[in-house]
Enzyme design. Structure first.
Site, PDB file in Angstrom:
ATOM      1  N   GLY A   1      73.176  58.134  -7.275  1.00 10.74           N
ATOM      2  CA  GLY A   1      72.734  58.105  -5.875  1.00 10.74           C
ATOM      3  C   GLY A   1      72.028  59.394  -5.513  1.00 10.74           C
TER       4      GLY A   1
ATOM      5  CE  LYS B   1      76.526  49.388  -9.391  1.00 15.78           C
ATOM      6  NZ  LYS B   1      76.018  49.771  -8.075  1.00 15.78           N
TER       7      LYS B   1
ATOM      8  CG  ASP C   1      80.527  60.586  -3.242  1.00 15.25           C
ATOM      9  OD1 ASP C   1      80.047  60.414  -2.114  1.00 15.25           O
ATOM     10  OD2 ASP C   1      80.378  59.784  -4.175  1.00 15.25           O
TER      11      ASP C   1
ATOM     12  CG  MET D   1      78.484  56.647   2.271  1.00 14.23           C
ATOM     13  SD  MET D   1      76.878  56.930   1.487  1.00 14.23           S
ATOM     14  CE  MET D   1      76.145  55.314   1.632  1.00 14.23           C
TER      15      MET D   1
HETATM   16  O1  F6P Z   1      78.111  58.505  -4.746  1.00 11.42           O
HETATM   17  C1  F6P Z   1      77.294  58.665  -3.646  1.00 11.42           C
HETATM   18  C2  F6P Z   1      77.383  57.483  -2.727  1.00 11.42           C
HETATM   19  O2  F6P Z   1      76.540  57.704  -1.603  1.00 11.42           O
HETATM   20  C3  F6P Z   1      78.786  57.128  -2.274  1.00 11.42           C
HETATM   21  O3  F6P Z   1      79.264  57.965  -1.269  1.00 11.42           O
HETATM   22  C4  F6P Z   1      78.611  55.682  -1.848  1.00 11.42           C
HETATM   23  O4  F6P Z   1      79.792  54.965  -1.968  1.00 11.42           O
HETATM   24  C5  F6P Z   1      77.610  55.171  -2.853  1.00 11.42           C
HETATM   25  O5  F6P Z   1      76.915  56.301  -3.371  1.00 11.42           O
HETATM   26  C6  F6P Z   1      76.628  54.202  -2.301  1.00 11.42           C
HETATM   27  O6  F6P Z   1      75.879  53.728  -3.342  1.00 11.42           O
HETATM   28  P1  F6P Z   1      74.580  52.842  -3.175  1.00 11.42           P
HETATM   29  O7  F6P Z   1      73.456  53.760  -2.803  1.00 11.42           O
HETATM   30  O8  F6P Z   1      74.404  52.239  -4.520  1.00 11.42           O
HETATM   31  O9  F6P Z   1      74.853  51.859  -2.094  1.00 11.42           O
END
Ligand code: F6P
Length: 386
Positions: free
Chosen positions: A13, A91, A146, A188
Protein backbone atom coordinates in the site's frame (compact mmCIF):
# COMPACT_ATOMS: atom_id res chain seq x y z
CA UNK A 1 34.42 4.98 -7.15
CA UNK A 2 32.92 2.27 -9.31
CA UNK A 3 29.80 2.95 -11.35
CA UNK A 4 26.99 0.85 -9.97
CA UNK A 5 23.64 -0.17 -11.42
CA UNK A 6 21.04 -0.33 -8.71
CA UNK A 7 17.27 -0.67 -8.70
CA UNK A 8 14.52 0.72 -6.51
CA UNK A 9 10.91 -0.34 -6.19
CA UNK A 10 7.96 0.53 -3.96
CA UNK A 11 5.71 -2.29 -2.88
CA UNK A 12 2.51 -2.71 -0.87
CA UNK A 13 0.00 0.00 0.00
CA UNK A 14 1.31 3.45 -0.85
CA UNK A 15 1.88 6.06 1.84
CA UNK A 16 3.18 9.62 2.08
CA UNK A 17 6.97 9.78 1.79
CA UNK A 18 7.65 7.10 -0.83
CA UNK A 19 8.71 9.71 -3.38
CA UNK A 20 11.00 11.31 -0.83
CA UNK A 21 12.84 7.99 -0.49
CA UNK A 22 13.12 7.69 -4.28
CA UNK A 23 14.39 11.26 -4.55
CA UNK A 24 17.05 10.75 -1.87
CA UNK A 25 18.28 7.55 -3.52
CA UNK A 26 18.40 9.15 -6.97
CA UNK A 27 20.10 12.32 -5.73
CA UNK A 28 22.85 10.63 -3.77
CA UNK A 29 23.38 8.00 -6.48
CA UNK A 30 23.71 10.73 -9.11
CA UNK A 31 26.54 12.25 -7.09
CA UNK A 32 28.24 8.86 -7.14
CA UNK A 33 27.73 8.44 -10.87
CA UNK A 34 25.56 5.40 -10.37
CA UNK A 35 22.60 4.41 -12.52
CA UNK A 36 19.32 3.98 -10.63
CA UNK A 37 16.62 1.92 -12.33
CA UNK A 38 13.11 2.68 -11.14
CA UNK A 39 11.11 -0.54 -11.28
CA UNK A 40 7.44 0.15 -12.10
CA UNK A 41 4.68 -1.35 -9.94
CA UNK A 42 6.80 -3.36 -7.53
CA UNK A 43 8.07 -6.73 -8.66
CA UNK A 44 5.53 -6.69 -11.52
CA UNK A 45 7.96 -4.29 -13.22
CA UNK A 46 10.43 -7.15 -13.64
CA UNK A 47 7.77 -9.16 -15.47
CA UNK A 48 7.28 -6.18 -17.77
CA UNK A 49 11.02 -6.06 -18.41
CA UNK A 50 11.10 -9.80 -19.13
CA UNK A 51 8.24 -9.61 -21.64
CA UNK A 52 9.39 -6.42 -23.37
CA UNK A 53 6.73 -4.08 -21.99
CA UNK A 54 9.49 -1.90 -20.50
CA UNK A 55 12.87 -1.11 -22.00
CA UNK A 56 15.66 -0.99 -19.42
CA UNK A 57 16.95 2.32 -20.74
CA UNK A 58 13.62 4.04 -20.14
CA UNK A 59 13.73 3.14 -16.48
CA UNK A 60 16.96 4.92 -15.57
CA UNK A 61 15.84 7.60 -13.13
CA UNK A 62 19.31 9.13 -12.90
CA UNK A 63 19.30 9.67 -16.67
CA UNK A 64 15.77 10.84 -17.31
CA UNK A 65 15.36 12.81 -14.09
CA UNK A 66 12.07 13.87 -12.70
CA UNK A 67 12.13 17.65 -13.01
CA UNK A 68 9.10 19.59 -14.20
CA UNK A 69 9.00 21.16 -17.67
CA UNK A 70 8.28 24.80 -18.55
CA UNK A 71 8.68 27.64 -16.08
CA UNK A 72 9.00 25.14 -13.26
CA UNK A 73 11.84 23.30 -14.98
CA UNK A 74 14.43 22.26 -12.47
CA UNK A 75 12.09 22.49 -9.52
CA UNK A 76 12.75 19.58 -7.23
CA UNK A 77 9.26 18.69 -6.04
CA UNK A 78 9.38 14.95 -5.71
CA UNK A 79 9.72 14.86 -1.95
CA UNK A 80 6.52 16.88 -1.55
CA UNK A 81 4.34 14.48 -3.53
CA UNK A 82 2.33 11.67 -2.07
CA UNK A 83 1.90 8.27 -3.72
CA UNK A 84 4.75 6.68 -5.65
CA UNK A 85 6.03 7.86 -9.03
CA UNK A 86 7.03 4.26 -9.63
CA UNK A 87 3.60 2.88 -8.80
CA UNK A 88 3.15 0.16 -6.24
CA UNK A 89 1.87 -3.38 -6.08
CA UNK A 90 -0.56 -4.32 -3.34
CA UNK A 91 -0.80 -8.03 -3.76
CA UNK A 92 1.90 -9.91 -5.59
CA UNK A 93 1.52 -13.42 -6.90
CA UNK A 94 3.51 -15.37 -4.35
CA UNK A 95 3.85 -19.04 -5.07
CA UNK A 96 3.07 -18.89 -8.82
CA UNK A 97 6.18 -20.49 -10.39
CA UNK A 98 5.64 -18.93 -13.84
CA UNK A 99 5.39 -15.44 -12.35
CA UNK A 100 8.43 -16.07 -10.14
CA UNK A 101 10.39 -17.19 -13.19
CA UNK A 102 9.44 -14.03 -15.11
CA UNK A 103 10.37 -11.79 -12.16
CA UNK A 104 13.75 -13.46 -11.80
CA UNK A 105 14.35 -13.21 -15.54
CA UNK A 106 13.49 -9.49 -15.59
CA UNK A 107 15.83 -8.86 -12.67
CA UNK A 108 18.64 -10.71 -14.39
CA UNK A 109 18.11 -8.78 -17.62
CA UNK A 110 18.73 -5.52 -15.77
CA UNK A 111 21.99 -6.87 -14.39
CA UNK A 112 21.58 -4.97 -11.14
CA UNK A 113 24.15 -4.99 -8.36
CA UNK A 114 21.55 -4.31 -5.72
CA UNK A 115 17.89 -3.53 -5.24
CA UNK A 116 16.27 -1.16 -2.74
CA UNK A 117 12.86 -2.33 -1.63
CA UNK A 118 10.61 0.25 -0.06
CA UNK A 119 7.92 -1.85 1.57
CA UNK A 120 6.00 -2.98 4.62
CA UNK A 121 6.19 -6.35 6.35
CA UNK A 122 4.03 -8.15 3.76
CA UNK A 123 6.18 -7.01 0.83
CA UNK A 124 9.42 -7.72 2.65
CA UNK A 125 8.24 -11.25 3.35
CA UNK A 126 7.43 -11.94 -0.33
CA UNK A 127 10.40 -10.13 -1.88
CA UNK A 128 12.89 -11.68 0.54
CA UNK A 129 11.96 -15.13 -0.82
CA UNK A 130 12.41 -13.92 -4.40
CA UNK A 131 15.76 -12.41 -3.48
CA UNK A 132 16.89 -15.73 -2.03
CA UNK A 133 15.89 -17.55 -5.20
CA UNK A 134 17.53 -15.04 -7.51
CA UNK A 135 20.59 -14.27 -5.37
CA UNK A 136 19.62 -10.62 -5.29
CA UNK A 137 21.47 -8.14 -3.10
CA UNK A 138 18.72 -6.29 -1.29
CA UNK A 139 18.37 -3.43 1.13
CA UNK A 140 14.93 -2.71 2.60
CA UNK A 141 13.40 0.60 3.66
CA UNK A 142 10.35 0.23 5.92
CA UNK A 143 7.21 2.17 5.02
CA UNK A 144 3.62 1.86 6.16
CA UNK A 145 0.96 4.02 7.76
CA UNK A 146 0.39 1.06 10.11
CA UNK A 147 3.90 1.42 11.66
CA UNK A 148 3.95 -2.33 12.25
CA UNK A 149 7.38 -3.25 10.86
CA UNK A 150 9.31 -4.82 13.74
CA UNK A 151 12.61 -3.43 15.09
CA UNK A 152 12.10 0.09 13.80
CA UNK A 153 10.45 2.83 15.79
CA UNK A 154 9.30 4.61 12.65
CA UNK A 155 8.18 3.51 9.23
CA UNK A 156 7.89 6.09 6.43
CA UNK A 157 4.32 7.39 6.13
CA UNK A 158 3.18 6.85 9.68
CA UNK A 159 3.52 10.37 11.10
CA UNK A 160 1.70 11.91 8.15
CA UNK A 161 -1.17 9.45 8.52
CA UNK A 162 -1.33 10.24 12.25
CA UNK A 163 -1.59 13.89 11.33
CA UNK A 164 -4.35 13.30 8.78
CA UNK A 165 -6.46 11.40 11.32
CA UNK A 166 -5.71 13.97 14.03
CA UNK A 167 -6.89 16.74 11.71
CA UNK A 168 -10.06 14.79 10.89
CA UNK A 169 -10.79 14.39 14.60
CA UNK A 170 -10.26 18.10 15.14
CA UNK A 171 -12.62 18.94 12.28
CA UNK A 172 -15.27 16.51 13.50
CA UNK A 173 -15.15 17.99 17.01
CA UNK A 174 -16.97 21.14 15.93
CA UNK A 175 -19.84 19.47 14.15
CA UNK A 176 -20.04 16.97 17.03
CA UNK A 177 -20.25 19.79 19.56
CA UNK A 178 -22.79 21.76 17.53
CA UNK A 179 -25.18 18.81 17.37
CA UNK A 180 -24.23 17.18 20.67
CA UNK A 181 -23.24 14.07 18.77
CA UNK A 182 -21.01 11.11 19.33
CA UNK A 183 -18.62 10.75 16.39
CA UNK A 184 -17.12 7.32 15.81
CA UNK A 185 -14.11 7.40 13.51
CA UNK A 186 -12.77 4.22 11.90
CA UNK A 187 -9.04 4.32 11.38
CA UNK A 188 -6.79 2.10 9.25
CA UNK A 189 -3.83 0.14 10.60
CA UNK A 190 -4.73 -3.41 9.60
CA UNK A 191 -4.19 -5.51 12.76
CA UNK A 192 -2.09 -2.86 14.52
CA UNK A 193 -3.45 -0.04 16.66
CA UNK A 194 -0.55 2.45 16.40
CA UNK A 195 -2.37 4.80 14.04
CA UNK A 196 -5.61 4.79 16.05
CA UNK A 197 -3.83 5.17 19.40
CA UNK A 198 -1.47 7.96 18.39
CA UNK A 199 -4.03 9.97 16.44
CA UNK A 200 -6.69 9.37 19.10
CA UNK A 201 -4.43 10.88 21.75
CA UNK A 202 -3.36 13.78 19.54
CA UNK A 203 -6.92 14.40 18.34
CA UNK A 204 -8.57 14.45 21.75
CA UNK A 205 -10.55 11.19 21.57
CA UNK A 206 -12.59 10.11 24.59
CA UNK A 207 -12.55 6.44 23.67
CA UNK A 208 -9.89 4.58 21.64
CA UNK A 209 -10.42 0.96 20.71
CA UNK A 210 -7.44 -0.94 19.29
CA UNK A 211 -7.06 -4.67 18.58
CA UNK A 212 -4.17 -5.11 21.03
CA UNK A 213 -6.44 -4.18 23.96
CA UNK A 214 -9.94 -4.67 22.58
CA UNK A 215 -9.71 -7.44 19.99
CA UNK A 216 -13.51 -7.94 20.00
CA UNK A 217 -16.44 -5.68 20.70
CA UNK A 218 -17.89 -7.70 23.54
CA UNK A 219 -20.88 -6.53 25.59
CA UNK A 220 -18.46 -5.49 28.34
CA UNK A 221 -16.57 -3.22 25.95
CA UNK A 222 -19.79 -1.68 24.62
CA UNK A 223 -21.04 -1.24 28.16
CA UNK A 224 -17.75 0.43 29.08
CA UNK A 225 -18.23 2.84 26.14
CA UNK A 226 -21.71 3.72 27.44
CA UNK A 227 -20.28 4.38 30.90
CA UNK A 228 -17.62 6.65 29.45
CA UNK A 229 -20.25 8.58 27.47
CA UNK A 230 -22.40 8.91 30.59
CA UNK A 231 -19.42 10.14 32.56
CA UNK A 232 -18.77 12.83 29.96
CA UNK A 233 -22.42 13.85 30.01
CA UNK A 234 -22.44 14.13 33.76
CA UNK A 235 -19.42 16.39 33.51
CA UNK A 236 -21.41 18.63 31.16
CA UNK A 237 -20.04 17.51 27.80
CA UNK A 238 -22.69 16.30 25.41
CA UNK A 239 -20.50 15.30 22.48
CA UNK A 240 -17.70 12.77 22.23
CA UNK A 241 -15.10 11.35 19.88
CA UNK A 242 -14.54 7.62 19.59
CA UNK A 243 -11.63 6.25 17.55
CA UNK A 244 -11.82 2.62 16.54
CA UNK A 245 -9.13 0.74 14.71
CA UNK A 246 -10.23 -1.30 11.68
CA UNK A 247 -8.51 -4.33 13.25
CA UNK A 248 -11.07 -4.57 16.05
CA UNK A 249 -13.51 -7.40 15.36
CA UNK A 250 -17.18 -7.96 16.13
CA UNK A 251 -18.61 -9.68 19.18
CA UNK A 252 -18.37 -13.14 17.60
CA UNK A 253 -14.83 -12.55 16.40
CA UNK A 254 -15.98 -11.76 12.88
CA UNK A 255 -14.20 -9.14 10.74
CA UNK A 256 -16.42 -6.14 10.08
CA UNK A 257 -15.63 -3.94 7.07
CA UNK A 258 -17.33 -1.01 8.82
CA UNK A 259 -16.56 -1.61 12.45
CA UNK A 260 -17.45 2.02 13.32
CA UNK A 261 -21.01 1.50 12.04
CA UNK A 262 -21.15 -1.80 13.90
CA UNK A 263 -20.13 -0.06 17.13
CA UNK A 264 -22.77 2.64 16.56
CA UNK A 265 -25.43 -0.02 16.28
CA UNK A 266 -24.17 -1.87 19.33
CA UNK A 267 -24.10 1.24 21.51
CA UNK A 268 -27.63 2.21 20.47
CA UNK A 269 -28.91 -1.31 21.13
CA UNK A 270 -27.21 -1.38 24.52
CA UNK A 271 -28.70 1.97 25.47
CA UNK A 272 -32.21 0.92 24.51
CA UNK A 273 -31.74 -2.29 26.51
CA UNK A 274 -30.56 -0.32 29.52
CA UNK A 275 -33.68 1.78 29.26
CA UNK A 276 -35.91 -1.25 29.00
CA UNK A 277 -34.48 -2.53 32.25
CA UNK A 278 -34.67 0.95 33.77
CA UNK A 279 -30.98 1.24 34.46
CA UNK A 280 -30.97 4.27 36.74
CA UNK A 281 -27.71 5.70 35.42
CA UNK A 282 -27.35 4.78 31.77
CA UNK A 283 -31.00 5.22 30.83
CA UNK A 284 -30.12 8.91 30.53
CA UNK A 285 -28.27 8.13 27.33
CA UNK A 286 -31.47 7.51 25.33
CA UNK A 287 -31.11 10.68 23.34
CA UNK A 288 -27.71 9.61 22.01
CA UNK A 289 -27.11 10.80 18.48
CA UNK A 290 -24.25 8.88 16.88
CA UNK A 291 -22.55 9.19 13.49
CA UNK A 292 -19.87 6.90 12.11
CA UNK A 293 -17.12 8.03 9.71
CA UNK A 294 -14.67 5.77 7.92
CA UNK A 295 -11.65 7.80 6.82
CA UNK A 296 -10.44 5.13 4.39
CA UNK A 297 -7.70 5.89 1.88
CA UNK A 298 -7.60 9.58 2.73
CA UNK A 299 -5.23 8.39 5.44
CA UNK A 300 -2.73 7.33 2.79
CA UNK A 301 -2.49 10.32 0.55
CA UNK A 302 -1.78 13.57 2.31
CA UNK A 303 1.27 15.68 1.55
CA UNK A 304 4.11 14.09 3.53
CA UNK A 305 4.90 15.98 6.71
CA UNK A 306 8.42 17.27 7.20
CA UNK A 307 9.11 14.46 9.67
CA UNK A 308 8.22 11.84 7.07
CA UNK A 309 10.26 13.63 4.42
CA UNK A 310 13.24 13.69 6.74
CA UNK A 311 12.82 10.05 7.69
CA UNK A 312 12.40 9.04 4.05
CA UNK A 313 15.46 11.05 3.05
CA UNK A 314 17.65 9.68 5.83
CA UNK A 315 16.49 6.13 5.05
CA UNK A 316 17.14 6.57 1.32
CA UNK A 317 20.65 7.88 1.92
CA UNK A 318 21.37 5.08 4.40
CA UNK A 319 20.21 2.48 1.87
CA UNK A 320 22.63 3.89 -0.72
CA UNK A 321 25.44 3.89 1.85
CA UNK A 322 24.80 0.24 2.65
CA UNK A 323 25.02 -0.63 -1.04
CA UNK A 324 28.26 1.32 -1.32
CA UNK A 325 29.65 -0.74 1.56
CA UNK A 326 28.26 -3.89 -0.11
CA UNK A 327 26.41 -4.59 3.12
CA UNK A 328 23.38 -6.42 1.77
CA UNK A 329 20.33 -8.22 3.14
CA UNK A 330 19.78 -5.37 5.54
CA UNK A 331 16.78 -3.33 6.61
CA UNK A 332 17.25 0.31 7.45
CA UNK A 333 15.75 1.14 10.86
CA UNK A 334 15.32 3.98 13.29
CA UNK A 335 16.27 3.07 16.84
CA UNK A 336 16.86 5.36 19.78
CA UNK A 337 17.29 8.47 17.71
CA UNK A 338 19.67 6.91 15.21
CA UNK A 339 19.35 5.54 11.72
CA UNK A 340 21.06 2.20 11.46
CA UNK A 341 20.48 -1.17 9.81
CA UNK A 342 19.76 -4.73 10.91
CA UNK A 343 20.13 -8.05 9.10
CA UNK A 344 16.93 -8.99 7.33
CA UNK A 345 17.13 -12.75 7.83
CA UNK A 346 16.11 -12.97 11.51
CA UNK A 347 13.54 -10.21 11.08
CA UNK A 348 11.94 -12.00 8.13
CA UNK A 349 11.82 -15.15 10.24
CA UNK A 350 9.80 -13.30 12.88
CA UNK A 351 7.56 -11.67 10.26
CA UNK A 352 6.87 -15.05 8.62
CA UNK A 353 6.02 -16.64 11.93
CA UNK A 354 3.62 -13.79 12.78
CA UNK A 355 1.98 -14.05 9.37
CA UNK A 356 1.58 -17.81 9.76
CA UNK A 357 -0.04 -17.30 13.17
CA UNK A 358 -2.10 -14.34 11.86
CA UNK A 359 -0.49 -12.06 14.43
CA UNK A 360 0.75 -8.54 14.04
CA UNK A 361 4.55 -8.42 13.76
CA UNK A 362 4.85 -5.21 15.77
CA UNK A 363 1.72 -4.56 17.82
CA UNK A 364 1.09 -1.73 20.28
CA UNK A 365 2.55 -2.63 23.67
CA UNK A 366 -0.43 -2.63 26.06
CA UNK A 367 2.00 -1.72 28.87
CA UNK A 368 3.83 0.88 26.77
CA UNK A 369 4.03 4.59 27.42
CA UNK A 370 1.51 5.53 24.73
CA UNK A 371 -1.16 3.35 26.31
CA UNK A 372 -0.24 4.73 29.74
CA UNK A 373 -0.52 8.24 28.35
CA UNK A 374 -4.02 7.53 27.05
CA UNK A 375 -5.07 6.10 30.39
CA UNK A 376 -3.62 9.07 32.26
CA UNK A 377 -5.78 11.34 30.14
CA UNK A 378 -8.88 9.38 31.15
CA UNK A 379 -9.39 7.93 27.67
CA UNK A 380 -11.41 4.71 27.79
CA UNK A 381 -9.55 1.89 26.04
CA UNK A 382 -12.16 -0.81 26.36
CA UNK A 383 -10.54 -2.91 29.05
CA UNK A 384 -12.17 -1.71 32.21
CA UNK A 385 -15.45 -0.21 33.29
CA UNK A 386 -16.31 1.70 36.36
O1 F6P B 1 -1.18 -1.49 5.17
C1 F6P B 1 -1.63 -0.23 4.83
C2 F6P B 1 -3.12 -0.20 4.70
O2 F6P B 1 -3.54 1.12 4.37
C3 F6P B 1 -3.88 -0.71 5.91
O3 F6P B 1 -3.94 0.22 6.95
C4 F6P B 1 -5.23 -1.05 5.31
O4 F6P B 1 -5.88 -2.05 6.02
C5 F6P B 1 -4.85 -1.57 3.94
O5 F6P B 1 -3.56 -1.05 3.64
C6 F6P B 1 -5.79 -1.20 2.86
O6 F6P B 1 -5.39 -1.85 1.72
P1 F6P B 1 -5.99 -1.57 0.28
O7 F6P B 1 -5.36 -0.31 -0.23
O8 F6P B 1 -5.58 -2.77 -0.49
O9 F6P B 1 -7.46 -1.41 0.44
Amino acid sequence: MSNKRIGILTSGGDCPGLNAVIRAVVKSSTLKNWDVYGIPYGTDGFIGIANGKYQADDLILTKHGYALPGMLKGLDVLQFLSGSVLGSLSKGHPGDPKITEAILKGYEMLDLEALIIVGGDGSLDIIYDLAQKGNWNIVAVPKTIDNDVPFTEWAVGFTTAVDIVTQALYDLTFTAASHERIMIVQVMGRDAGHLALNSGIAGGADIILIPEITPFLTSEVVNGCCHQLMKLRTSGRHFALIVISEGVKGENHESEKYIADYLEERILKQVSYLCDINDPVLCGLTSLDIRATTLGHLQRSGTPLSLDRLLATVYGIKAVELIEEEKYDQVVVWREGQVTSLPLKPIIKIIKQCHAEKRCAFPVDPQGFMVKTARSLGIYLGDYSD
